[in-house]
Design a protein around this motif. Sequence first.
Motif, PDB file in Angstrom:
ATOM      1  N   LEU A  39      -0.602  10.177  -1.698  1.00 61.48           N
ATOM      2  CA  LEU A  39       0.452  10.453  -0.733  1.00 61.48           C
ATOM      3  C   LEU A  39       1.678   9.615  -1.028  1.00 61.48           C
ATOM      4  N   MET A  40       2.816  10.222  -0.921  1.00 64.00           N
ATOM      5  CA  MET A  40       4.076   9.516  -1.040  1.00 64.00           C
ATOM      6  C   MET A  40       4.666   9.368   0.358  1.00 64.00           C
ATOM      7  N   LYS A  41       5.695   8.579   0.493  1.00 60.11           N
ATOM      8  CA  LYS A  41       6.306   8.373   1.799  1.00 60.11           C
ATOM      9  C   LYS A  41       6.741   9.706   2.393  1.00 60.11           C
ATOM     10  N   GLY A  42       6.342   9.955   3.647  1.00 64.30           N
ATOM     11  CA  GLY A  42       6.706  11.185   4.312  1.00 64.30           C
ATOM     12  C   GLY A  42       5.663  12.274   4.219  1.00 64.30           C
ATOM     13  N   ASP A  43       4.694  12.121   3.315  1.00 69.25           N
ATOM     14  CA  ASP A  43       3.642  13.132   3.194  1.00 69.25           C
ATOM     15  C   ASP A  43       2.735  13.109   4.415  1.00 69.25           C
ATOM     16  N   VAL A  44       2.206  14.264   4.761  1.00 69.03           N
ATOM     17  CA  VAL A  44       1.251  14.342   5.863  1.00 69.03           C
ATOM     18  C   VAL A  44      -0.083  13.771   5.401  1.00 69.03           C
ATOM     19  N   ALA A  45      -0.679  12.893   6.181  1.00 67.39           N
ATOM     20  CA  ALA A  45      -1.963  12.298   5.823  1.00 67.39           C
ATOM     21  C   ALA A  45      -3.090  13.043   6.519  1.00 67.39           C
ATOM     22  N   VAL A  46      -3.266  12.809   7.796  1.00 64.20           N
ATOM     23  CA  VAL A  46      -4.321  13.464   8.562  1.00 64.20           C
ATOM     24  C   VAL A  46      -3.765  13.768   9.950  1.00 64.20           C
ATOM     25  N   LYS A  47      -4.116  14.933  10.467  1.00 63.22           N
ATOM     26  CA  LYS A  47      -3.791  15.270  11.848  1.00 63.22           C
ATOM     27  C   LYS A  47      -2.298  15.177  12.143  1.00 63.22           C
ATOM     28  N   GLY A  48      -1.446  15.462  11.167  1.00 68.04           N
ATOM     29  CA  GLY A  48      -0.016  15.494  11.420  1.00 68.04           C
ATOM     30  C   GLY A  48       0.677  14.137  11.294  1.00 68.04           C
ATOM     31  N   SER A  49      -0.081  13.063  11.013  1.00 65.67           N
ATOM     32  CA  SER A  49       0.542  11.757  10.843  1.00 65.67           C
ATOM     33  C   SER A  49       1.299  11.697   9.534  1.00 65.67           C
ATOM     34  N   LYS A  50       2.296  10.843   9.514  1.00 68.26           N
ATOM     35  CA  LYS A  50       3.070  10.686   8.284  1.00 68.26           C
ATOM     36  C   LYS A  50       2.992   9.248   7.804  1.00 68.26           C
ATOM     37  N   ILE A  51       3.068   9.077   6.494  1.00 68.01           N
ATOM     38  CA  ILE A  51       3.137   7.734   5.937  1.00 68.01           C
ATOM     39  C   ILE A  51       4.551   7.211   6.162  1.00 68.01           C
ATOM     40  N   LYS A  52       4.678   6.082   6.823  1.00 69.42           N
ATOM     41  CA  LYS A  52       6.005   5.571   7.192  1.00 69.42           C
ATOM     42  C   LYS A  52       6.509   4.574   6.158  1.00 69.42           C
ATOM     43  N   ALA A  89       0.810  -1.220   0.000  1.00 74.83           N
ATOM     44  CA  ALA A  89       0.000   0.000   0.000  1.00 74.83           C
ATOM     45  C   ALA A  89       0.844   1.270   0.000  1.00 74.83           C
ATOM     46  N   LYS A  90       2.153   1.113   0.216  1.00 75.09           N
ATOM     47  CA  LYS A  90       3.021   2.288   0.230  1.00 75.09           C
ATOM     48  C   LYS A  90       2.921   3.018  -1.108  1.00 75.09           C
ATOM     49  N   ASN A  91       2.813   4.322  -1.053  1.00 72.11           N
ATOM     50  CA  ASN A  91       2.670   5.161  -2.248  1.00 72.11           C
ATOM     51  C   ASN A  91       1.376   4.856  -3.010  1.00 72.11           C
ATOM     52  N   ALA A  92       0.450   4.197  -2.358  1.00 76.95           N
ATOM     53  CA  ALA A  92      -0.841   3.926  -2.994  1.00 76.95           C
ATOM     54  C   ALA A  92      -1.961   4.329  -2.050  1.00 76.95           C
ATOM     55  N   VAL A  93      -1.703   5.371  -1.270  1.00 77.73           N
ATOM     56  CA  VAL A  93      -2.692   5.899  -0.341  1.00 77.73           C
ATOM     57  C   VAL A  93      -3.178   7.240  -0.860  1.00 77.73           C
ATOM     58  N   SER A  94      -4.496   7.378  -0.971  1.00 78.15           N
ATOM     59  CA  SER A  94      -5.081   8.632  -1.441  1.00 78.15           C
ATOM     60  C   SER A  94      -5.981   9.214  -0.357  1.00 78.15           C
ATOM     61  N   VAL A  95      -5.845  10.510  -0.121  1.00 84.14           N
ATOM     62  CA  VAL A  95      -6.705  11.209   0.829  1.00 84.14           C
ATOM     63  C   VAL A  95      -7.806  11.912   0.042  1.00 84.14           C
TER      64      VAL A  95
END
Length: 458
Positions: free
Chosen positions: A445-458, A35-41
Amino acid sequence: MSQHHTRTQHSPFEERTATLTQDKMTVAEINKLSAKNAVSVVETKAFVDTLLSPADISPADRLSELTAMGLYIPGEKRWTGFPRENEGQLEKSFYTPFADTANAIVRSIPGNDIKTNMLYLDIHDVKPIFRDPQMPIGRPDGAAVTVNAKVMAVNEEIKKQERIIQGTGVTGEAKEKAKSELSKQNSAMKILMKGYELSWMGIHVPYEIKPSKSPKDWHGAVDQAMTYIGHVFMEQLDRRFAFALVLCRDELTILMCDRSGLMVTKTPINIHKEPEMFIRVMAAFSCMSAAQLGWDTDMNIYLPKSSPDPVPSYQVDPDDIKGKELHWVIDVVVNGQVEPYVTVGVISTMRSVEICSRATIVYEVIKYNERSAPTETFALKRYWLPLVAGDQAELYPWEGEIYESLHNGRPTEEKHVLASHKIEIGGELDTTFTLIRRGLDGTRLMKGDVAVKGSKIK
């Protein structure tokens, strides 16, 4: 397959099945990688309007009914039973009120609007049953599930008594009698659920709860929810995509995962301050068809001792399949005609648990209409394939077209592939972007991008 009266049937479906692979990687690790680099907000309202849009259930009317029953307190802008802002830091204090409120919402929906029967259950101390005892232990905090007829009958009686209590023109004596009966039925439900064996095959929507709204808790809950979706794909070979929920104290995030990745709502829904939106979300799953919930309606389970006809997997009682090999009935288009085949075994499930993948699974099948005396077996391959549009489609044909080209002019007995086609659901080609996501797009979202509420994709 073998050379003994066996012919290979290759069906490159635009499809979805998944199960556990005997791999050294854990399910969580596989899902994180895939799912890395395959997350969309996605904007929350757009997500709900597009993917959770059954018939109008009139959330305002449902809220009025629930308020009259004392389940929502407008003056305090909160649902009863939940810990207040300055209390209840223990996660377990949220389990029961969330399930109870969700079920009350569903029971308030007019019966004609219900398409899929389910109950929201607190299962934090229950291990949903995997058919294979070697499967990893998964334990969501709760889930919307299919239950057996006995449990559903009690739930209907609870709904009946609640309707009497909130009905106009009902005398005080009648209301008191209904309240007494309601208390009895609630007690009966608790007794039934104590020993209830829940199967992963009957889970529609798993959810995870955290007592705080911290970025750390949110990210951890999403990770856990993704693991549960992986479990769903492992066990439910007829699941095309799945939803999950994350509740961080009073903020609800919705997830939808298909073979192209994960979509997550951008702005959490405050269940207390936005009660109508909360009602709309929790009611939507019951008002959606099986296909809208992600099930493959062309696949059913064949249980000759329990039912003369194949039945959807999520309607099967766990006791009917416990310790038994499953036989799936799958519709295949052969020479322009739909023909059912029944599985007699699974040939390959390699890597099919991965979220972003072809999710290939190969079955050994026989013709369903010849199941009593089969004359030959076939291999049926189902998987997702990348969509290629425009000029690229001619440069990169899909496997079915390649086989058709190779078989052109050859007699049937010399063909390696007897039939190949892309799957349709309800007359529409089954694709992640068009049919499943309905064109809904978000910010990738790419690795390191902010997702929600300050969380980051690890």
